[in-house]
Write a protein that holds these residues in place. Structure first.
Motif, short mmCIF file in Angstrom:
data_model
loop_
_atom_site.label_atom_id
_atom_site.label_comp_id
_atom_site.label_asym_id
_atom_site.label_seq_id
_atom_site.Cartn_x
_atom_site.Cartn_y
_atom_site.Cartn_z
N PRO B 6 -37.49 -20.03 20.60
CA PRO B 6 -38.76 -20.41 20.09
C PRO B 6 -39.08 -19.91 18.63
O PRO B 6 -40.40 -19.96 18.36
CB PRO B 6 -39.50 -19.54 21.26
CG PRO B 6 -38.74 -18.32 21.31
CD PRO B 6 -37.36 -18.71 21.00
N ARG B 8 -40.67 -19.85 15.55
CA ARG B 8 -41.72 -20.50 14.98
C ARG B 8 -41.51 -19.99 13.47
O ARG B 8 -42.22 -18.96 13.11
CB ARG B 8 -42.99 -19.92 15.57
CG ARG B 8 -43.27 -20.32 17.01
CD ARG B 8 -43.25 -21.94 17.24
NE ARG B 8 -43.94 -22.51 16.21
CZ ARG B 8 -45.70 -22.23 16.32
NH1 ARG B 8 -46.20 -21.78 17.25
NH2 ARG B 8 -46.28 -22.75 15.40
N THR B 9 -41.34 -20.93 12.65
CA THR B 9 -41.67 -20.72 11.22
C THR B 9 -43.20 -20.95 10.78
O THR B 9 -43.51 -22.19 10.67
CB THR B 9 -40.87 -21.63 10.47
OG1 THR B 9 -40.90 -22.88 10.59
CG2 THR B 9 -39.38 -21.23 10.80
N GLY B 10 -43.78 -19.83 10.55
CA GLY B 10 -45.27 -20.12 10.25
C GLY B 10 -45.61 -21.28 9.22
O GLY B 10 -46.24 -21.74 9.17
N ARG B 11 -44.53 -21.03 8.31
CA ARG B 11 -44.54 -21.98 7.28
C ARG B 11 -43.43 -22.81 7.08
O ARG B 11 -42.44 -22.19 7.13
CB ARG B 11 -44.68 -21.10 5.83
CG ARG B 11 -45.06 -21.90 4.72
CD ARG B 11 -46.42 -21.85 3.77
NE ARG B 11 -47.37 -21.08 4.92
CZ ARG B 11 -48.60 -21.37 4.88
NH1 ARG B 11 -49.07 -22.20 3.92
NH2 ARG B 11 -49.27 -20.96 5.64
N PRO B 12 -43.49 -24.06 7.11
CA PRO B 12 -42.30 -24.85 7.11
C PRO B 12 -41.49 -25.05 6.11
O PRO B 12 -41.96 -25.11 5.18
CB PRO B 12 -42.74 -26.25 7.64
CG PRO B 12 -44.39 -26.35 7.24
CD PRO B 12 -44.75 -24.76 7.35
N VAL B 16 -34.54 -26.65 8.56
CA VAL B 16 -34.82 -25.98 9.98
C VAL B 16 -34.12 -24.64 10.11
O VAL B 16 -32.97 -24.43 9.40
CB VAL B 16 -34.15 -27.25 10.84
CG1 VAL B 16 -34.56 -26.64 12.46
CG2 VAL B 16 -34.40 -28.20 10.85
N SER B 17 -35.00 -23.93 10.67
CA SER B 17 -34.43 -22.45 10.89
C SER B 17 -33.03 -22.34 11.68
O SER B 17 -32.39 -21.73 11.53
CB SER B 17 -35.23 -21.47 11.57
OG SER B 17 -36.20 -22.10 12.42
#
Lengths: 153, 153
Positions: B6, B8-12, B16-17
């Motif tokens: 899950p 979540r990269t607060g800042r895109p 992709v992570s």
DNA sequence: TAGGACCTTGGAGTGCACTCCAGGCAAGCC
DNA sequence: GGCTTGCCTGGAGTGCACTCCAAGGTCCTA
């Protein structure tokens, strides 16, 4: 749509916390097909089709052969609506309806069927939450790209 | 919840992570239709059909006309798979694909479409959790009825 | 250079869950 | 009685998302 109130009962109590309010009390519950259609959101065609394929537990008839649905039928239809929301195939719902018609000795089979359904629903929710993360990510990306378009490749 | 990643990269970030691991690195990514079929679980028929209806963003061809999919195609198909899980109609996915083909000036429209989808997914999750409560309740009922059958009416 | 696995196409077929139709009966109202 | 509205039936039709077919071209290995 059947449900207007998505009341979440976090912990299921011993008895139903919000029983579906019937349009009329028990005793005066003899609904025509169009009344049931309005209440459930299903078309009259679909209600007749449900009966034909064995998804209804025997619907009463008036002396002229017209269907007269009861509060129990409404409850059943509400439950079927829930099962439908899970994506369960109609054939499986018919199977459940058959078990109900067969009597109490099918309690175990019914419970098993519902447990399998519950597993499916949980898996589906997990899938959707996964998808939600992907959507959030993409939406964030578009938000960032629109704020700083020169950084977009 | 069964969230595996899950993240979540607060800042895109620009990338992709947790990128889906591709079978081959960029540069050697020219997959045949059956390779893509194996990787995605979609049949070759479905992949060709996706292309025909405009759901693929232009698939490369070999010099003899055979399809050669790239890592970008795999990413796209993975995303389409996610959208499919949400129950989004194929026509809407095609609409999104069109926006992508039209270029960056459709970022806002794409974001809106995804936001609407996210709303749908959230509503769907709520519905399913509601259904889960009903299932839990019924399953509990059968458990109780089987433990104390004399109390069952 | 032969064989078999793989790929191409347009179009037809499938399964599901409805959805509708034609033709007819029944009840209520003026 | 005539009209409207609602309901009945079996069976045919619809829309979606694939799924398959036939006829033929291509690739690879021996």
């Amino acid at each position: 749509m059947i449900e207007s109130t998505p009341v979440r009962t976090g912990r299921p109590g011993p008895c139903v916390s919000t029983p579906p309010p019937h349009p009329r009390p028990d005793g005066q519950d003899r609904y025509t097909i169009s009344e049931v259609s309005a209440w459930t959101g299903l078309t009259a065609h679909t209600l007749r089709w449900y009966e034909r394929i064995g998804l209804m537990p025997h619907v009463d008839r008036s002396h002229t052969g017209q269907r007269r649905f009861t509060n129990r039928d409404l409850d059943w239809l509400a439950f079927v609506g829930k099962l439908r929301l899970t994506g369960m195939p109609v054939a499986d719902m018919v199977r459940y309806a058959e078990l109900v018609r067969e009597g109490e000795h099918t309690f175990e089979a019914r419970q098993e069927l519902l447990k399998a359904t519950r597993r499916d629903v949980r898996a589906r929710i997990a899938e959707l939450q996964d998808t939600l993360a992907v959507l959030d990510h993409k939406i964030d990306f578009y938000a960032g790209a629109r704020r700083a378009p020169e950084r977009t490749t």
